[in-house]
Design a protein around this motif. Sequence first.
Motif, PDB file in Angstrom:
ATOM      1  N   PRO A   7       6.733  23.877  11.918  1.00 46.31           N
ATOM      2  CA  PRO A   7       6.267  22.623  11.305  1.00 46.31           C
ATOM      3  C   PRO A   7       4.779  22.405  11.545  1.00 46.31           C
ATOM      4  CG  PRO A   7       8.360  22.274  12.408  1.00 46.31           C
ATOM      5  CD  PRO A   7       7.919  23.664  12.772  1.00 46.31           C
ATOM      6  N   GLN A   8       4.114  21.890  10.525  1.00 46.12           N
ATOM      7  CA  GLN A   8       2.677  21.640  10.597  1.00 46.12           C
ATOM      8  C   GLN A   8       2.398  20.154  10.429  1.00 46.12           C
ATOM      9  OE1 GLN A   8       1.447  24.143   7.330  1.00 46.12           O
ATOM     10  NE2 GLN A   8       1.032  25.861   8.679  1.00 46.12           N
ATOM     11  N   SER A   9       1.148  19.797  10.467  1.00 44.43           N
ATOM     12  CA  SER A   9       0.759  18.408  10.230  1.00 44.43           C
ATOM     13  C   SER A   9       1.286  17.955   8.874  1.00 44.43           C
ATOM     14  CB  SER A   9      -0.767  18.291  10.258  1.00 44.43           C
ATOM     15  OG  SER A   9      -1.176  16.991   9.901  1.00 44.43           O
ATOM     16  N   GLY A  10       1.943  16.822   8.854  1.00 41.84           N
ATOM     17  CA  GLY A  10       2.491  16.291   7.608  1.00 41.84           C
ATOM     18  C   GLY A  10       3.899  16.745   7.305  1.00 41.84           C
ATOM     19  N   SER A  11       4.489  17.598   8.157  1.00 44.05           N
ATOM     20  CA  SER A  11       5.853  18.057   7.915  1.00 44.05           C
ATOM     21  C   SER A  11       6.851  16.915   8.086  1.00 44.05           C
ATOM     22  CB  SER A  11       6.225  19.192   8.884  1.00 44.05           C
ATOM     23  OG  SER A  11       5.595  20.396   8.517  1.00 44.05           O
TER      24      SER A  11
END
Length: 286
Positions: A7-11
């Motif tokens: 998961p990344q930023s905004g996930s």
Amino acid sequence: MSVWSEPQSGSLFADVDGLRVHYKRAGHGPTVVLLHGSASSLHHFEGVAALLSASYDVIRPDLPGWGLTGARADRNYRVPTYAATVARFLEVLGVRSCAVVGNSLGGNIAWNLALDRPERVSALVLVNATGYPEKSLPAAMRLGRNPLVRPLLRRAMPRRMIERNLRAAVGPDPGISEEKMAQMVERSYQLMGRPGNRSAFVDFVNTDQPDRSAEIARIAAPTLVLRSASIDGQHFARDIPAAQELVHPGGGHLLPEEDAQWVGGSIAAFLDSHSTSTQPHQGGRQ
């Protein structure tokens, strides 16, 4: 931690059909859902989403079998099943009606959704979509159907195979630098290496899909067809009543990554011209 396979930023995640569907959402206004193709992920529409989010509520899911959403336990990768899952995903998010954009398999899912749940689709954009029986298969999919190769692909998918497939999918004038191509290859390689994704790919390419092309003429949603000049065997502009078509002269199958400006601009102009049917009260964020 891997750059792409975590998961990344905004996930964001939504529980749908026993799946934890990974998605990203940005912007405000009428809702637009972007559906990627097979062996891809929500990153495929990164540039298009950035353009549209200035005026629209843009939702990008990782479809079942791909990206961070991962494989289905029931191994059901029929396109109508995908369409039903997208419909329930929209219900979970509280989106009653929206514009749906799909590239390749995502386009196939989008027009199936427009047939099965027309109240959910206020406008339809098909980007090099699939669904007609004469569509040829990429080399990687043909390999995935080989009974001798299938078990090997479930265990490993070579980076060079992914790179060959991606290079074959872009057009003669793709607008993709070598740096970007290397990023696309690395992203696809990492995501395909997530648990279950390789087997999901094999299961998908060995799934018998129903031929619903005779029903395409029943689609009632306002439709824009975006097609590369090098892509043939698809007849959406001919068969969907009042469909509009724009043809990109130099692109290949992966138009949203090859020319995000052209795709995003074409979608925005089309949706703006049909703004009465894509208003925020139908599910968008104010």
